[in-house]
Design an enzyme around this catalytic site. Structure first.
Site, PDB file in Angstrom:
ATOM      1  N   TYR A  16      36.663  47.600  34.937  1.00 29.12           N
ATOM      2  CA  TYR A  16      37.576  47.500  33.813  1.00 29.12           C
ATOM      3  C   TYR A  16      37.441  46.120  33.177  1.00 29.12           C
ATOM      4  O   TYR A  16      37.295  45.138  33.899  1.00 29.12           O
ATOM      5  CB  TYR A  16      39.018  47.675  34.322  1.00 29.12           C
ATOM      6  CG  TYR A  16      39.864  48.431  33.365  1.00 29.12           C
ATOM      7  CD1 TYR A  16      39.731  49.809  33.242  1.00 29.12           C
ATOM      8  CD2 TYR A  16      40.769  47.767  32.536  1.00 29.12           C
ATOM      9  CE1 TYR A  16      40.490  50.507  32.326  1.00 29.12           C
ATOM     10  CE2 TYR A  16      41.523  48.464  31.622  1.00 29.12           C
ATOM     11  CZ  TYR A  16      41.379  49.829  31.525  1.00 29.12           C
ATOM     12  OH  TYR A  16      42.111  50.513  30.617  1.00 29.12           O
ATOM     13  N   HIS A  28      37.241  42.922  37.636  1.00 33.56           N
ATOM     14  CA  HIS A  28      36.586  42.492  36.410  1.00 33.56           C
ATOM     15  C   HIS A  28      35.252  41.840  36.733  1.00 33.56           C
ATOM     16  O   HIS A  28      35.131  41.087  37.672  1.00 33.56           O
ATOM     17  CB  HIS A  28      37.448  41.490  35.654  1.00 33.56           C
ATOM     18  CG  HIS A  28      38.860  41.939  35.503  1.00 33.56           C
ATOM     19  ND1 HIS A  28      39.188  43.160  34.954  1.00 33.56           N
ATOM     20  CD2 HIS A  28      40.020  41.354  35.834  1.00 33.56           C
ATOM     21  CE1 HIS A  28      40.500  43.273  34.955  1.00 33.56           C
ATOM     22  NE2 HIS A  28      41.027  42.206  35.495  1.00 33.56           N
TER      23      HIS A  28
END
Ligand code: NAG
Ligand code: NAG
Ligand code: NAG
Ligand code: NAG
Ligand code: NAG
Length: 318
Positions: free
Chosen positions: A246, A293
């Site tokens: 993400y 991330h």
């Protein structure tokens, strides 16, 4: 012959007035200048010609100008939907109606005002510890839009991070109270996030997602915006190129800024110069790519954006 300066007519006229050379310009020349607004080129030897390309904005350089970087234009899609509204909603229309989503929040197209006479400057303020001691506060506060991320506070840190906030990008688990003039921009990663947003302004009965969340927050209902799920997918595909599971909120906010601003300066991204990752408002160390991330790839993309003259990175202190 590649001219090295492109000016908008307004700037040229300003320049001409400044250098007092208007006396030698016939009024027809000025009319011509006005007629060919935004199409004038001045080459280094002072001669000029016309091109058909209009400048996408009134700043010296424009983010949306895709002519000057192939790398950028391969990734940048000016037509991606940015914010949810009733006509572009991906939600089942009945669900959306049942939720009363858009009667509750503004239902319109925001930021369709790009044009050759706009120069909107934006500061995207991350939460890195490299802001401490930077004294960037007053520099940040002169931007038209000042976008902050998650819980990053201003109170007590004004000298280094500024005091104004026009947009705050949050998800339910990171939401805080806002002042009346700040846009709450929800980053929805699950349907429950949108339900929480509605609940926070109506029944206030959602208090739990995967963790406890505030049942309500102070914020101006008329300034609420919801990032479009398709925009989030676009950032993941085109800009994070599928790295991590993400994109980070900071990275999403930066790409959002590239779409609604003409000039983008970023503050508080990355580590301190000695490689320490922490938030300026917390003592806890954070790690940039242990989580979901892909910090390293985002870092490279952000550096590349600067190399391509699309953003300016303020590295902070020390
Ligand atoms: C929406 O509701 C209407 C009437 O209540 C129904 O006829 C229609 O099938 C529903 N649409 C969807 C996509 O569920
Ligand atoms: C919703 O946003 C789209 C762009 O994503 C725009 O074309 C449309 O006009 C907007 N709808 C409303 C009701 O403003
Ligand atoms: C906040 O702004 C809205 C208009 O956007 C206004 O109706 C409301 O009274 C304001 N609230 C406060 C506390 O200033
Ligand atoms: C919150 O209240 C609404 C309306 O009263 C109700 O439909 C909904 O099920 C409630 N949600 C929760 C999580 O309690
Ligand atoms: C981020 O990029 C900069 C510039 O290339 C580099 O100096 C720095 O080490 C990078 N940070 C990380 C954590 O990879």
């Amino acid at each position: 012959w590649l001219p090295n300066i492109i000016f908008k007519t307004k700037l040229i006229l300003k320049l001409l007035f400044k250098t007092n050379c208007c006396a030698i310009l016939h009024s027809t020349t000025i009319l011509l200048l006005l007629y060919f607004q935004n199409s004038l080129l001045i080459s280094s030897d002072g001669s000029y010609g016309f091109v058909s390309e209009r400048s996408p904005c009134a700043c010296h350089t424009c983010v949306a100008d895709r002519g000057n970087s192939n790398w950028f234009s391969e990734r940048y899609d000016p037509n991606v939907p940015l914010l949810l509204n009733s006509t572009n909603s991906v939600l089942n229309a009945n669900v959306s109606r049942w939720w009363k989503l858009f009667p509750l929040f503004p239902d319109k197209e925001h930021y369709s005002d790009t044009g050759s006479d706009r120069c909107r400057t934006c500061a995207v303020v991350g939460n890195s510890g490299n802001l401490l001691g930077s004294k960037y506060g007053s520099l940040i506060d002169v931007h038209d839009f000042i976008m902050r991320i998650n819980k990053g506070p201003t109170e007590g840190y004004e000298k280094d991070v500024g005091s104004k906030t026009t947009h705050r990008i949050v998800y339910p688990e990171s939401a805080i109270d806002l002042d009346n003039s700040t846009h709450l921009v929800l980053l929805p990663v699950k349907i429950l996030d949108i339900q929480w947003l509605i609940s926070a302004f109506t029944t206030k009965n959602i208090t739990q997602t995967y963790t406890e969340v505030p049942s309500t927050i102070k914020a101006n209902k008329d300034k609420v915006m919801i990032l479009h799920p398709e925009f989030i997918r676009y950032v993941y595909d085109n800009w994070a190129e599928g790295h991590g599971s993400y994109p980070s909120t900071g990275f999403l906010t930066l790409i959002f800024a590239l779409h609604i601003c003409d000039e983008v300066n970023i503050f508080g991204f990355g580590a301190t110069s000695d490689g320490i990752w922490h938030h300026y408002f917390e003592k806890i160390l954070t790690s940039y790519d242990i989580g979901i991330h892909a910090g390293r790839f985002e870092n490279e993309t952000i550096n590349r954006l600067q190399q391509e003259n699309k953003i300016l990175i303020y590295k902070g202190w020390p």
